[in-house]
Design a protein around this motif. Structure first.
Motif, PDB file in Angstrom:
ATOM      1  N   LEU A 107      68.018  48.334  63.097  1.00  0.00           N
ATOM      2  CA  LEU A 107      67.257  49.581  63.005  1.00  0.00           C
ATOM      3  C   LEU A 107      68.087  50.855  62.945  1.00  0.00           C
ATOM      4  CD1 LEU A 107      64.330  48.915  65.501  1.00  0.00           C
ATOM      5  CD2 LEU A 107      64.337  48.582  63.039  1.00  0.00           C
ATOM      6  N   ILE A 108      69.199  50.907  63.651  1.00  0.00           N
ATOM      7  CA  ILE A 108      69.947  52.155  63.684  1.00  0.00           C
ATOM      8  C   ILE A 108      71.238  52.045  62.896  1.00  0.00           C
ATOM      9  CG2 ILE A 108      69.049  52.948  65.905  1.00  0.00           C
ATOM     10  CD1 ILE A 108      71.756  52.004  67.118  1.00  0.00           C
ATOM     11  N   TYR A 121      73.846  58.740  65.859  1.00  0.00           N
ATOM     12  CA  TYR A 121      72.904  57.637  65.694  1.00  0.00           C
ATOM     13  C   TYR A 121      71.789  58.094  64.771  1.00  0.00           C
ATOM     14  CZ  TYR A 121      74.781  55.009  69.662  1.00  0.00           C
ATOM     15  OH  TYR A 121      75.580  54.273  70.496  1.00  0.00           O
ATOM     16  N   TYR A 122      71.369  57.221  63.852  1.00  0.00           N
ATOM     17  CA  TYR A 122      70.307  57.558  62.904  1.00  0.00           C
ATOM     18  C   TYR A 122      69.352  56.385  62.723  1.00  0.00           C
ATOM     19  CZ  TYR A 122      73.550  61.268  61.816  1.00  0.00           C
ATOM     20  OH  TYR A 122      74.396  62.336  61.926  1.00  0.00           O
ATOM     21  N   TYR A 123      68.074  56.723  62.672  1.00  0.00           N
ATOM     22  CA  TYR A 123      67.032  55.747  62.369  1.00  0.00           C
ATOM     23  C   TYR A 123      66.042  56.436  61.440  1.00  0.00           C
ATOM     24  CZ  TYR A 123      62.740  53.020  62.881  1.00  0.00           C
ATOM     25  OH  TYR A 123      61.599  52.310  62.625  1.00  0.00           O
ATOM     26  N   LEU A 136      54.409  56.214  64.834  1.00  0.00           N
ATOM     27  CA  LEU A 136      55.501  57.182  64.976  1.00  0.00           C
ATOM     28  C   LEU A 136      56.049  57.169  66.404  1.00  0.00           C
ATOM     29  CD1 LEU A 136      57.140  59.422  63.571  1.00  0.00           C
ATOM     30  CD2 LEU A 136      55.366  61.028  64.275  1.00  0.00           C
ATOM     31  N   VAL A 137      55.171  57.142  67.381  1.00  0.00           N
ATOM     32  CA  VAL A 137      55.608  57.054  68.780  1.00  0.00           C
ATOM     33  C   VAL A 137      56.304  55.713  69.019  1.00  0.00           C
ATOM     34  CG1 VAL A 137      54.812  56.951  71.188  1.00  0.00           C
ATOM     35  CG2 VAL A 137      53.866  58.674  69.630  1.00  0.00           C
ATOM     36  N   GLY A 138      55.777  54.658  68.432  1.00  0.00           N
ATOM     37  CA  GLY A 138      56.414  53.352  68.544  1.00  0.00           C
ATOM     38  C   GLY A 138      57.814  53.345  67.947  1.00  0.00           C
ATOM     39  N   ALA A 139      58.008  54.091  66.864  1.00  0.00           N
ATOM     40  CA  ALA A 139      59.335  54.191  66.248  1.00  0.00           C
ATOM     41  C   ALA A 139      60.322  54.859  67.197  1.00  0.00           C
ATOM     42  CB  ALA A 139      59.254  54.960  64.934  1.00  0.00           C
ATOM     43  N   TYR A 143      63.733  53.212  68.558  1.00  0.00           N
ATOM     44  CA  TYR A 143      65.015  53.917  68.470  1.00  0.00           C
ATOM     45  C   TYR A 143      65.688  53.930  69.845  1.00  0.00           C
ATOM     46  CZ  TYR A 143      68.287  57.839  68.120  1.00  0.00           C
ATOM     47  OH  TYR A 143      69.413  58.626  68.173  1.00  0.00           O
ATOM     48  N   LYS A 144      64.911  54.237  70.867  1.00  0.00           N
ATOM     49  CA  LYS A 144      65.450  54.277  72.230  1.00  0.00           C
ATOM     50  C   LYS A 144      65.945  52.893  72.670  1.00  0.00           C
ATOM     51  CE  LYS A 144      63.063  54.730  76.197  1.00  0.00           C
ATOM     52  NZ  LYS A 144      62.124  55.268  77.171  1.00  0.00           N
ATOM     53  N   SER A 145      65.220  51.843  72.321  1.00  0.00           N
ATOM     54  CA  SER A 145      65.654  50.476  72.652  1.00  0.00           C
ATOM     55  C   SER A 145      66.951  50.124  71.934  1.00  0.00           C
ATOM     56  CB  SER A 145      64.573  49.467  72.275  1.00  0.00           C
ATOM     57  OG  SER A 145      63.429  49.653  73.059  1.00  0.00           O
TER      58      SER A 145
END
Length: 160
Positions: A107-108, A121-123, A136-139, A143-145
């Motif tokens: 993902l990143i 870091y980019y996603y 969007l919130v799930g994304a 990203y945080k994970s």
């Protein structure tokens, strides 16, 4: 006393379930609708702190501070963050870590700036074709994970 027929009960259940689905359905948002204000409202409604709002991005904090930039063509939004590398870390060690993270963490994408002595870091969350506020919130959570997983791979503690 009036007795309800099976058809009446069935009709009532179908009507009730339809209303329930409509009440909980997520609205599909077109990419043209993306604005910093929409992003702000989305994350505030998810109880995520919004630290900054600008013309083309917002900054939120959910454990980490994350910039959410709107692509000028509105095809995607980018989740990103920049972190310093410890002083004295060798370029070879940092590049080795970057290759490991990019190869093992989905993902990143992580990039190294030797000049600034930091990593970015980019996603990319694609919005073209529509999305929901929930996705969007799930994304952000994904990203945080991914960020947590990548920091766990930094066994030499090169990233501050």
């Amino acid at each position: 006393m009036k007795v309800l027929t099976k058809t009446t009960v069935f009709s009532f259940l179908v009507f009730f379930l339809t209303l329930t689905d409509l009440a909980t359905a997520q609205k599909i948002i077109s990419s043209e609708e993306i604005t910093p204000q929409l992003l702000k409202e989305t994350f505030e409604n998810a109880y995520i702190e919004v630290e900054e709002v600008a013309d083309t991005y917002i900054k939120v904090k959910d454990t980490y501070s994350v910039f959410i930039d709107i692509d000028p063509s509105k095809r995607y939004v980018t989740f990103s963050g920049v972190y310093q590398i410890i002083d004295g870390a060798s370029k070879e060690k940092v590049l080795e870590l970057m290759n490991k993270i990019n190869g093992e963490v989905a993902l990143i994408k992580i990039v190294y700036s030797e000049k600034a002595n930091n990593v970015g870091y980019y996603y990319y969350f694609f919005t073209e074709g529509g999305f929901t506020q929930k996705s969007l919130v799930g994304a952000l959570k994904l990203y945080k994970s991914a960020l947590n997983l990548s920091l766990a791979k930094d066994t030499e503690m090169l990233i501050k």
